[in-house]
Design a protein around this motif. Structure first.
Motif: not given
Lengths: 206, 144
Positions: A11-13, A15, A139, A141, B4, B7, B11-12, B15, B17-20, B22-24
């Motif tokens: 869900e975070d992704d 958003q 942003k 990696i 939602i 969350s 999340d803001n 983070n 500014g870098i999208i890891k 596991q987040d992407r």
């Protein structure tokens, strides 16, 4: 527990992408009207002319921001009615052998235009812009880490292994993996940890 | 709905500014498990295949979500809900997926109502039952 955590991450992704998308339209409004006019002509030209116009794009930048901003600009400045707009590309569409209409999509890698579903054309351009923006800001990696958590990695290294490198006390048959390189082993360890968590949660349930 | 929003704010903050990775991307273990369900018992999946599918499904989610988000932006709404996702699937030409997704969403909301009732009676058991029933629903969804 593990599955619930993963759902939260998903869900975070979603958003994040929504927020990045919200920022993109504001950039479209800043484009130059002259450039937008030219691109409108290029937009509705024949595929051959599209290729010619595409050659003008410098190959150094795979996704030049001004180019895509100018593409989006005409839709913001001149809002077409949905049916009227859908009628225009239909005139220029070429039917593929599969009887599927496609819109020519500009690509830098391939010289010939790639035809895509007309309904997805704007979405694809929007996503390209979002990805280009994320890359320009450094942003994303690109290189993958062999493992996510140092402590779990060390724990996996300490576990006893049998012949072939498999863990000795594992119960499930899902431990089979094709690649045997070190990175794959680390990744397999992460999978084993998640499987272990599943066992724990199932025990709690029963 | 409100979860939602909560969350997203968390999340803001998290983070910088870098999208890891596991987040992407979706977790690779879950992707591999889903791929395995459609294959025979003795089939194996290479790590390259899992990583490729990881990229594909994550991009697909972003693709559909950006379409839904665009609709919410035009309507001056901040929350993307299930109906927006179903609308986005249909708008992008994924009609064969939009219809099963609407049925899933309908049944999900029924289960949600039932669990609110159960939650009023017993507070301890609701999360586990919810997970079990959702899992059953997802299995039925695959059958559709």
């Amino acid at each position: 527990m593990t599955s619930a955590h993963d759902l939260t991450d998903n869900e975070d992704d979603g958003q994040q992408q929504s927020e990045s998308q919200i920022q993109s339209p504001s950039a479209n409004g800043i484009s130059d009207p002259d450039i937008s006019t030219q691109n409108v002509n290029v937009q509705y030209a024949t595929p051959g002319q599209l290729g010619t116009g595409h050659a003008m794009v410098p190959p150094v930048y795979p996704y030049p921001d001004p180019y895509y901003r100018s593409i989006f600009a005409p839709y913001d400045t001149q809002p077409y009615p949905p049916q009227a707009y859908s009628g225009q590309p239909m005139v220029h569409l070429q039917l593929m052998g599969i009887q599927q209409a496609g819109v020519p999509l500009p690509t830098d890698a391939v010289e010939e235009p790639v035809f895509v579903n007309a309904k997805q054309y704007h979405g694809i351009l929007r996503r390209r812009q979002s990805r280009a923006k994320a890359e320009s800001e450094n942003k994303v990696i690109r290189n993958r880490k062999p493992y996510l958590h140092e402590s779990r990695h060390k724990h996996a290294l300490r576990r006893p292994r049998g012949c072939g490198g498999r863990f000795l006390n594992s119960k499930k048959d899902e431990n089979q993996h094709d690649d045997v390189t070190s990175a794959d082993k680390s990744q397999s360890n992460i999978n084993l940890n998640s499987n272990k968590n599943d066992q724990t949660s199932s025990d709690r349930t029963s | 709905m409100e979860d939602i929003g909560g969350s997203s704010s968390n999340d803001n903050n998290n983070n910088g500014g870098i999208i890891k990775e596991q987040d992407r991307l979706l977790p690779i273990a879950n992707v591999g498990r889903l791929m395995k369900r459609i294959l025979p018992q003795n089939a194996k999946i290479s790590k390259e295949a899992k990583e490729t599918m990881q990229e594909c499904v994550s991009e697909f989610i972003s693709f559909v979500t950006s379409e839904a988000s665009e609709k919410c932006r035009k309507e001056r709404r901040k929350t993307v809900n299930g109906d927006d996702i179903c609308w986005a699937l249909a708008t992008l030409g994924f009609d064969n997926y939009a219809e099963p997704m609407r049925r899933y969403l309908h049944r999900y909301r029924e289960v949600e109502v039932d669990h609110n009732k159960v939650n009023l009676q017993e507070k301890g058991n609701s999360p586990e039952e919810k997970d079990d029933e959702l899992f059953k629903l997802s299995n039925r969804g695959v059958g559709l």
